[in-house]
Enzyme design. Sequence first.
Site, short mmCIF file in Angstrom:
data_model
loop_
_atom_site.label_atom_id
_atom_site.label_comp_id
_atom_site.label_asym_id
_atom_site.label_seq_id
_atom_site.Cartn_x
_atom_site.Cartn_y
_atom_site.Cartn_z
N TYR A 54 0.85 -1.20 0.00
CA TYR A 54 0.00 0.00 0.00
C TYR A 54 0.87 1.23 0.00
O TYR A 54 1.81 1.34 0.79
CB TYR A 54 -0.91 0.02 1.23
N GLU A 56 -0.46 4.78 -0.60
CA GLU A 56 -1.24 6.01 -0.81
C GLU A 56 -0.35 7.23 -0.57
O GLU A 56 0.44 7.26 0.38
CB GLU A 56 -2.43 6.04 0.15
N ASP A 200 -6.55 14.12 -24.70
CA ASP A 200 -6.61 12.70 -24.34
C ASP A 200 -5.96 11.94 -25.50
O ASP A 200 -6.59 11.74 -26.55
CB ASP A 200 -8.08 12.29 -24.15
N THR A 226 -3.83 6.44 -21.79
CA THR A 226 -3.72 5.09 -21.26
C THR A 226 -2.33 4.59 -21.64
O THR A 226 -1.66 5.17 -22.50
CB THR A 226 -4.79 4.15 -21.85
N LYS A 229 -2.28 0.92 -25.10
CA LYS A 229 -2.67 0.89 -26.52
C LYS A 229 -1.38 0.96 -27.36
O LYS A 229 -0.61 0.02 -27.33
CB LYS A 229 -3.65 2.02 -26.82
N ARG A 235 -2.14 -2.32 -18.64
CA ARG A 235 -3.42 -1.62 -18.56
C ARG A 235 -3.31 -0.54 -17.48
O ARG A 235 -3.00 -0.85 -16.32
CB ARG A 235 -4.48 -2.64 -18.15
N1 DSN Z 1 -12.18 1.34 -25.02
C1 DSN Z 1 -11.16 2.12 -25.65
C2 DSN Z 1 -11.17 1.97 -27.13
O1 DSN Z 1 -11.42 0.86 -27.58
O2 DSN Z 1 -10.89 2.92 -27.84
C3 DSN Z 1 -11.24 3.54 -25.27
O3 DSN Z 1 -11.40 3.63 -23.91
#
Ligand code: DSN
Length: 415
Positions: A54, A56, A200, A226, A229, A235
């Site tokens: 933990y 925090e 974003d 994120t 990707k 993730r």
């Molecule tokens: N779910 C993602 C996508 O497939 O683009 C975006 O959050």
Amino acid sequence: MFDYKNIYAQDPDVLAVIKKETKRQSEELELIASENYVSRAVLEAMATVLTNKYSEGYPGHRYYGGNQIIDEMESLAIERAKKLFGAEHVNVQPLSGSPANAAVYMAFIKPGDKVLGLKLDHGGHLSHGHPVNFSGMLYNFTQYEVEAQSGRINMDKVRQIASREKPKIIVAGYSAYSREIEWQKFKEIADEVGAFTFADIAHTAGLIAAGEMANPVPLFDVVTTTTHKTLRGPRGAIIMCRDKYAKQVDRAVFPGMQGGPHEHIIAAKAVAFGENLQSEFKQYAKQVMANAKTMAEEFIRLGYPVISGGTDNHLMVVDMTAKGLSGKEAESVLDRCGISVSRSTIPNDPNPPMNPSGVRFGTPAVTTRGLKTEEIKKIVTWINAGLEHKDEIEVLEKIREEVKEMCLSFPVPSI
Ligand code: DSN
């Protein structure tokens, strides 16, 4: 480490499912634009004892003891992300993209304040103001659109809406938009109306980090991405901002939105950022984009309308209704061919999101496998044949066999 002998001994039911998914990933083609395959090193970092801790708070300021080593880990991830994007301040704790975006709104505005974001069926994300999402429920969103004819964002229209609405934040960066984004113009418009700029870049972050697409980080007030990707990490997500906003962003993440950060995932983010900084990753990003161009050209050659007429990044949205199919039907036919895709709305879609008119295709995952022009052309041929013969089981089965053969010749690096 990954012989799974402990899960085998203790919980064969769970292992059986993991093995089935491993086999599916290794034998099928992944064209979902938001997915990728992490390296073995990223996988290993996730499976570590850092999950036991933990922590925090932030490095040097934690609410639990025993965090000296965790501080070292988190600081390493932060420094690498700063270097990768040229960011002044980075928070590496967000658990995923939507919580990161929620923290941004919380950091910069109050519930009920005006925000301007791209509409979901025009390529935006749920967290950019859709009414069923927290963003649309808590904040007063106005949505801009892409132009019907060109499929592109018209910056004069964005300026008109922004001047009329005077939003406190303007959101740019999308989930299903295949063109370069005019970050500088967004910044100019935001300055004119006194709005914060929020990018974003979840989809294109890897291409931006590799220097293949324009980087909003030096220009914008706050940027989220994120990490799983095109960045090819675990993730999760990060938030980048100017130093002057560091405190408010950090407070919004913790204690505002989240409790204990997932430090094993932060370790894996650090490993991925280390990979993103290597020259091989630049080559990868170039190939992702070259593959996407080839794919879009092949679709167009075969009579499939590609929204905006092509792509500048890793993805494209194809209108399936021109071939007499819905996006959902196309997704399910391609599933039977061993090709994973995601149905997608098209701009001004007359059909609902569960059964929209389009399919979104992306090349990050197949490029990680090592596929290039020749294989991409073959894949589009299979997609076309599968869709044209959607009711002929033997044709779909034959494609599935050929897909498997290609996949086995280009193994997923981490499997
Ligand atoms: N779910 C993602 C996508 O497939 O683009 C975006 O959050």
